[in-house]
Design an enzyme around this catalytic site. Sequence first.
Site, mmCIF file in Angstrom:
data_model
loop_
_atom_site.group_PDB
_atom_site.id
_atom_site.type_symbol
_atom_site.label_atom_id
_atom_site.label_comp_id
_atom_site.label_asym_id
_atom_site.label_seq_id
_atom_site.Cartn_x
_atom_site.Cartn_y
_atom_site.Cartn_z
ATOM 1 N N THR A 1 -5.763 7.547 -4.935
ATOM 2 C CA THR A 1 -5.777 7.675 -3.471
ATOM 3 C C THR A 1 -4.794 8.748 -2.996
ATOM 4 O OG1 THR A 1 -6.439 5.400 -3.248
ATOM 5 C CG2 THR A 1 -5.420 6.377 -1.326
ATOM 6 N N GLU B 1 0.841 -1.207 0.000
ATOM 7 C CA GLU B 1 0.000 0.000 0.000
ATOM 8 C C GLU B 1 0.875 1.255 0.000
ATOM 9 O OE1 GLU B 1 -2.711 -0.704 -0.802
ATOM 10 O OE2 GLU B 1 -4.320 0.333 0.208
HETATM 11 N N1 HSE Z 1 -8.342 5.023 4.284
HETATM 12 C C1 HSE Z 1 -7.874 5.238 2.945
HETATM 13 C C2 HSE Z 1 -8.295 6.624 2.484
HETATM 14 C C3 HSE Z 1 -8.465 4.185 2.052
HETATM 15 O O1 HSE Z 1 -9.452 6.970 2.689
HETATM 16 O O2 HSE Z 1 -7.463 7.351 1.942
HETATM 17 C C4 HSE Z 1 -8.068 4.310 0.612
HETATM 18 O O3 HSE Z 1 -6.934 3.605 0.340
#
Ligand code: HSE
Length: 313
Positions: A185, A132
């Site tokens: 993201t 990630e």
């Molecule tokens: N918690 C993360 C966000 C999830 O909202 O950026 C997406 O990868």
Amino acid sequence: MESKSISVFAPASVANVGCGYDILGFALHEPGDKVIMHLNDTGKVTLDHIEGDEGRLPRDPDQNIVSAVVNYYLEKTGIHQGVSIELYKQMPFGSGLGSSSASAVAGLVAINELTDTPLTREELLPLAMEGERLACGNAHADNVAPALLGGLVLIRSYDPLDVIRLPYPENLHAAILYPHVEIPTLEARKILKTNIPMTDAIKQWGNVAGLVAGFCTHNTELIGRSLEDFIIEPVRAMLIPHFYEMRKIATDHNALGFGISGSGPSVFTLCKDKKTAGKILSLLQERLSKDGIDSTPYLSAINKTGPIVKRMQ
Ligand code: HSE
């Protein structure tokens, strides 16, 4: 070693679950990604086939998430092994459904199964989180943990890592709509405020506690009341077409709650049954198509089991 080839499907996931930014997520039954892996005696990790990515994923084994996490795994376990990887992308990028997480988890579970599972699923989690980090610059676990462990997962703490699988009412169904707009993201995290007013924080942690209590006691009304996000959603909602109108459609048709899936643009609702979820999903899709916006619907109960492993010999 019992088997030299394996196929692993790892599921998409809904991260944040409304108010639980970076700390809550649940796994879906579909979509997801598949990795087929073969052991060999080359002593190298190679990416031999990628399908479904329209040529967008890095072919360099240090940059591609699946081969990178497999290399982290081999370093951690001290296993010297040649590995050939085939990646079948079966879900969209930048959709808010944990696409990179599904790939990383499929790769890690595959190599772990092929090497006779020296690590537990919990021990694989920090490696998946590193995937990630490679994908979006931050090692959050709210997609990888549910993709790897299945079910609904709470990350109570990152340091030390403390991950808890929560119970939930079995009848819950999620309706997810992915509007065909891409939101990376990394970008969706950059726009967030780094300070939050105390009044918002109090409302938010009230909701996080209420949501967890609702899941644990199977109180669907409490889950519904607690799903609201006062901190992240107001910033990200503007990136999603007709977000507030879609929320109204969902809540007018008996959704327990409505929110952004992960960093968006997918949106999700939780409903008491499949029929309600299905009805809302068609209405949401209709609303977007009125404005010429294509979208993909997914209907799923929470996926309790996580990755599906098929031995090939
Ligand atoms: N918690 C993360 C966000 C999830 O909202 O950026 C997406 O990868």
